[in-house]
Motif scaffolding. Structure first.
Motif, mmCIF file in Angstrom:
data_model
loop_
_atom_site.group_PDB
_atom_site.id
_atom_site.type_symbol
_atom_site.label_atom_id
_atom_site.label_comp_id
_atom_site.label_asym_id
_atom_site.label_seq_id
_atom_site.Cartn_x
_atom_site.Cartn_y
_atom_site.Cartn_z
ATOM 1 N N PHE A 41 -6.267 6.731 74.084
ATOM 2 C CA PHE A 41 -7.000 7.308 75.223
ATOM 3 C C PHE A 41 -7.177 8.820 75.080
ATOM 4 N N TYR A 42 -6.217 9.473 74.381
ATOM 5 C CA TYR A 42 -6.080 10.916 74.513
ATOM 6 C C TYR A 42 -6.807 11.740 73.463
ATOM 7 N N ASP A 43 -8.128 11.525 73.340
ATOM 8 C CA ASP A 43 -8.932 12.524 72.612
ATOM 9 C C ASP A 43 -9.179 13.668 73.596
ATOM 10 N N LEU A 49 -9.722 13.817 81.276
ATOM 11 C CA LEU A 49 -9.792 12.810 82.341
ATOM 12 C C LEU A 49 -8.399 12.477 82.857
ATOM 13 N N PHE A 50 -7.417 12.456 81.951
ATOM 14 C CA PHE A 50 -6.050 12.181 82.416
ATOM 15 C C PHE A 50 -5.564 13.289 83.342
ATOM 16 N N GLU A 51 -5.881 14.544 82.995
ATOM 17 C CA GLU A 51 -5.519 15.655 83.897
ATOM 18 C C GLU A 51 -6.160 15.465 85.266
ATOM 19 N N ALA A 52 -7.412 14.994 85.281
ATOM 20 C CA ALA A 52 -8.098 14.753 86.561
ATOM 21 C C ALA A 52 -7.424 13.615 87.333
ATOM 22 N N ILE A 53 -6.960 12.579 86.609
ATOM 23 C CA ILE A 53 -6.221 11.483 87.262
ATOM 24 C C ILE A 53 -4.980 12.036 87.963
ATOM 25 N N CYS A 54 -4.278 12.930 87.266
ATOM 26 C CA CYS A 54 -3.024 13.477 87.803
ATOM 27 C C CYS A 54 -3.237 14.210 89.132
ATOM 28 N N PRO A 164 8.911 12.670 80.044
ATOM 29 C CA PRO A 164 8.498 12.571 81.441
ATOM 30 C C PRO A 164 7.278 11.663 81.622
ATOM 31 N N GLY A 165 6.801 11.573 82.847
ATOM 32 C CA GLY A 165 5.494 10.980 83.116
ATOM 33 C C GLY A 165 5.464 9.468 83.182
ATOM 34 N N SER A 166 6.613 8.815 83.015
ATOM 35 C CA SER A 166 6.666 7.346 82.960
ATOM 36 C C SER A 166 5.816 6.790 81.826
ATOM 37 N N THR A 167 5.679 7.553 80.760
ATOM 38 C CA THR A 167 4.983 7.046 79.579
ATOM 39 C C THR A 167 5.772 5.893 78.961
ATOM 40 N N GLY A 169 6.590 3.471 80.409
ATOM 41 C CA GLY A 169 5.966 2.283 81.004
ATOM 42 C C GLY A 169 4.873 1.670 80.146
ATOM 43 N N ASN A 170 4.391 2.418 79.147
ATOM 44 C CA ASN A 170 3.374 1.862 78.251
ATOM 45 C C ASN A 170 3.946 0.793 77.315
ATOM 46 N N PHE A 171 5.267 0.804 77.139
ATOM 47 C CA PHE A 171 5.898 -0.145 76.222
ATOM 48 C C PHE A 171 6.308 -1.425 76.932
ATOM 49 N N ALA A 209 -3.625 3.505 92.853
ATOM 50 C CA ALA A 209 -3.332 4.548 91.852
ATOM 51 C C ALA A 209 -4.064 4.298 90.536
ATOM 52 N N TYR A 210 -4.357 3.033 90.229
ATOM 53 C CA TYR A 210 -4.968 2.703 88.935
ATOM 54 C C TYR A 210 -6.424 2.255 89.054
ATOM 55 N N ASP A 211 -6.955 2.321 90.291
ATOM 56 C CA ASP A 211 -8.378 2.020 90.485
ATOM 57 C C ASP A 211 -8.873 2.902 91.618
ATOM 58 N N VAL A 216 -12.387 7.866 88.506
ATOM 59 C CA VAL A 216 -11.922 8.676 87.368
ATOM 60 C C VAL A 216 -11.131 7.799 86.383
ATOM 61 N N THR A 217 -10.291 6.906 86.912
ATOM 62 C CA THR A 217 -9.514 6.027 86.039
ATOM 63 C C THR A 217 -10.440 5.081 85.267
ATOM 64 N N ALA A 218 -11.502 4.635 85.930
ATOM 65 C CA ALA A 218 -12.497 3.789 85.251
ATOM 66 C C ALA A 218 -13.115 4.561 84.078
ATOM 67 N N GLU A 219 -13.451 5.813 84.311
ATOM 68 C CA GLU A 219 -14.056 6.613 83.247
ATOM 69 C C GLU A 219 -13.067 6.854 82.099
ATOM 70 N N PHE A 220 -11.794 7.074 82.479
ATOM 71 C CA PHE A 220 -10.723 7.267 81.494
ATOM 72 C C PHE A 220 -10.602 6.031 80.596
ATOM 73 N N ASN A 221 -10.616 4.864 81.209
ATOM 74 C CA ASN A 221 -10.498 3.612 80.461
ATOM 75 C C ASN A 221 -11.744 3.411 79.576
ATOM 76 N N THR A 283 -6.136 -2.731 77.468
ATOM 77 C CA THR A 283 -6.012 -1.352 76.980
ATOM 78 C C THR A 283 -4.711 -0.665 77.364
ATOM 79 N N GLU A 284 -4.037 -1.150 78.406
ATOM 80 C CA GLU A 284 -2.794 -0.472 78.780
ATOM 81 C C GLU A 284 -1.894 -1.355 79.635
ATOM 82 N N ASN A 285 -0.595 -1.216 79.412
ATOM 83 C CA ASN A 285 0.423 -1.707 80.343
ATOM 84 C C ASN A 285 1.115 -0.499 80.928
ATOM 85 N N SER A 286 1.475 -0.602 82.194
ATOM 86 C CA SER A 286 2.228 0.469 82.828
ATOM 87 C C SER A 286 3.348 -0.198 83.638
ATOM 88 N N TYR A 287 4.491 -0.364 82.961
ATOM 89 C CA TYR A 287 5.623 -1.077 83.566
ATOM 90 C C TYR A 287 6.279 -0.240 84.654
HETATM 91 C C1 AVJ Z 1 0.562 8.448 81.120
HETATM 92 C C2 AVJ Z 1 1.089 6.196 80.689
HETATM 93 C C3 AVJ Z 1 2.196 7.346 82.448
HETATM 94 O O1 AVJ Z 1 0.665 4.590 83.077
HETATM 95 O O2 AVJ Z 1 0.410 5.830 84.827
HETATM 96 C C4 AVJ Z 1 -2.814 6.695 84.390
HETATM 97 C C5 AVJ Z 1 -1.483 6.562 82.174
HETATM 98 N N1 AVJ Z 1 -3.333 5.134 83.018
HETATM 99 N N2 AVJ Z 1 -3.807 5.982 84.921
HETATM 100 C C6 AVJ Z 1 0.336 5.649 83.614
HETATM 101 C C7 AVJ Z 1 -2.510 6.149 83.184
HETATM 102 C C8 AVJ Z 1 -4.122 5.048 84.093
HETATM 103 C C9 AVJ Z 1 -0.144 6.815 82.748
HETATM 104 N N3 AVJ Z 1 0.895 7.187 81.737
#
Ligand code: AVJ
Length: 325
Positions: A41-43, A49-54, A164-167, A169-171, A209-211, A216-221, A283-287
């Motif tokens: 995702f992170y080009d 876009l991730f900064e905008a999500i935050c 940090p960031g609950s990254t 959760g991607n695993f 949070a994810y939609d 913005v999250t749609a554009e990120f994906n 494209t992603e899991n966020s546990y």
């Molecule tokens: C950066 C992986 C923690 O899972 O919440 C945000 C990435 N994906 N919105 C997350 C993300 C969609 C984020 N992490």
């Protein structure tokens, strides 16, 4: 390869190249079900876009974790101890890191991030603002083993891994355990880890949070498909896909997918991939973890959970784990 003006910053590029990206995309689209790694995702556009999500009102994790760091950084610093080597996986924009570095005064700070665009700027700014701290920036995929150049001179200092960031959760659970085992080896006996973990909560909050309403999250994906087009010269109609995100209650994870809106073919690097209408690329899991679940996971990876901080609404947690001596 030195970059940046401060004398105490060094920059090393060990990042994945276009060849790795092409290989992973082809492998991911050849699989059934189709899947791509969220690390791509992170080009430059994706990082923006991730900064905008935050900053989105619906995306609670970032602001909650930052507030938690502000409130608890002193407690954390006391436990982590003076003059440590702080190794950060996925430094991003570094807002949390600044708070921690200020309280901690580490001997060295080693940010490791796959997103080259942010890493150079952030590490030189940090080196300028904290001249006592040696900054060794490494552009690399931290999910694979790597040797940090020039870390040997801090042999005697305690190693602290900041994630940090609950990254995490991607695993998936087995991936998280093997990742944590590697981190434990990097930390070495006597070392520690500070890890941000998003907590389980009602699915309404998670879905929002994810939609998000602004898309913005749609554009990120969808940027992942745009990136494949840009970098691999692929023939893809990105408008023929849509963003989907939902909470998988049974597995305790948000899943993000790109759903094909029609039967279609996509060509990447001279290979044709067939999509049925409704078929998705995962494209992603966020546990999401309860405190007890995450501590159990950490123990299975050989860490000893020592402390955990949460906000008043129990949205987010930061765990302090140690590597047994
Ligand atoms: C950066 C992986 C923690 O899972 O919440 C945000 C990435 N994906 N919105 C997350 C993300 C969609 C984020 N992490």
């Amino acid at each position: 390869m030195a970059r940046g003006s401060a004398s105490r910053v060094s920059y090393h590029d060990l990042g994945p190249d276009t060849g790795d990206f092409r290989r992973d995309v082809i492998a991911g689209l050849s699989r059934a079900p189709k899947a791509l790694s969220p690390k791509y995702f992170y080009d430059e556009r994706g990082s923006e876009l991730f900064e905008a999500i935050c900053d989105l009102p619906e995306y609670y994790p970032t602001r909650t974790e930052i507030a938690l760091m502000r409130d608890k950084a002193r407690d954390m610093a006391r436990l982590l101890g003076p003059r440590c080597v702080l190794i950060e996986y996925g430094s991003g924009s570094g807002r949390k890191t600044r708070i921690l570095v200020e309280a901690l005064a580490p001997a060295a700070y080693v940010p490791i991030d796959i997103a080259a665009a942010q890493l150079g700027g952030f590490s030189s700014e940090l080196a300028r603002d904290f001249p006592e701290v040696a900054v060794i920036a490494v552009c690399a995929d931290y999910s694979r083993p790597l040797a940090v150049p020039g870390i040997d001179r801090f042999r005697g200092n305690r190693r602290v891994i900041y994630f940090p960031g609950s990254t995490i959760g991607n695993f998936t659970v087995p991936e998280a355990i093997s990742f944590l085992r590697n981190a434990r080896a990097v930390g070495r006996p006597g070392g520690a880890m500070l890890v941000g973990v998003d907590l389980k909560k009602n699915s309404r909050t998670l879905h929002a949070a994810y939609d998000d309403a602004q898309g913005v999250t749609a554009e990120f994906n969808l940027n992942l498909l745009a990136r494949i087009k840009r970098e691999l010269g692929a023939d893809i109609d990105t408008k023929a896909f849509r963003h989907r995100a939902f909470y998988n209650e049974e597995l305790g994870r948000i899943e993000m997918h790109l759903e094909s809106l029609r039967d279609q073919q996509v060509v990447v690097a001279n290979r044709t991939f067939v999509f049925r209408r409704g078929e998705t690329i995962h494209t992603e899991n966020s546990y999401k973890y309860s405190i007890a679940e995450f501590q159990d996971l950490a123990r299975r990876a050989g860490f000893e959970p020592q402390a955990v901080w949460t906000d008043d609404e129990n949205l987010f947690s930061v765990h302090y784990l140690t590597v047994p001596a």
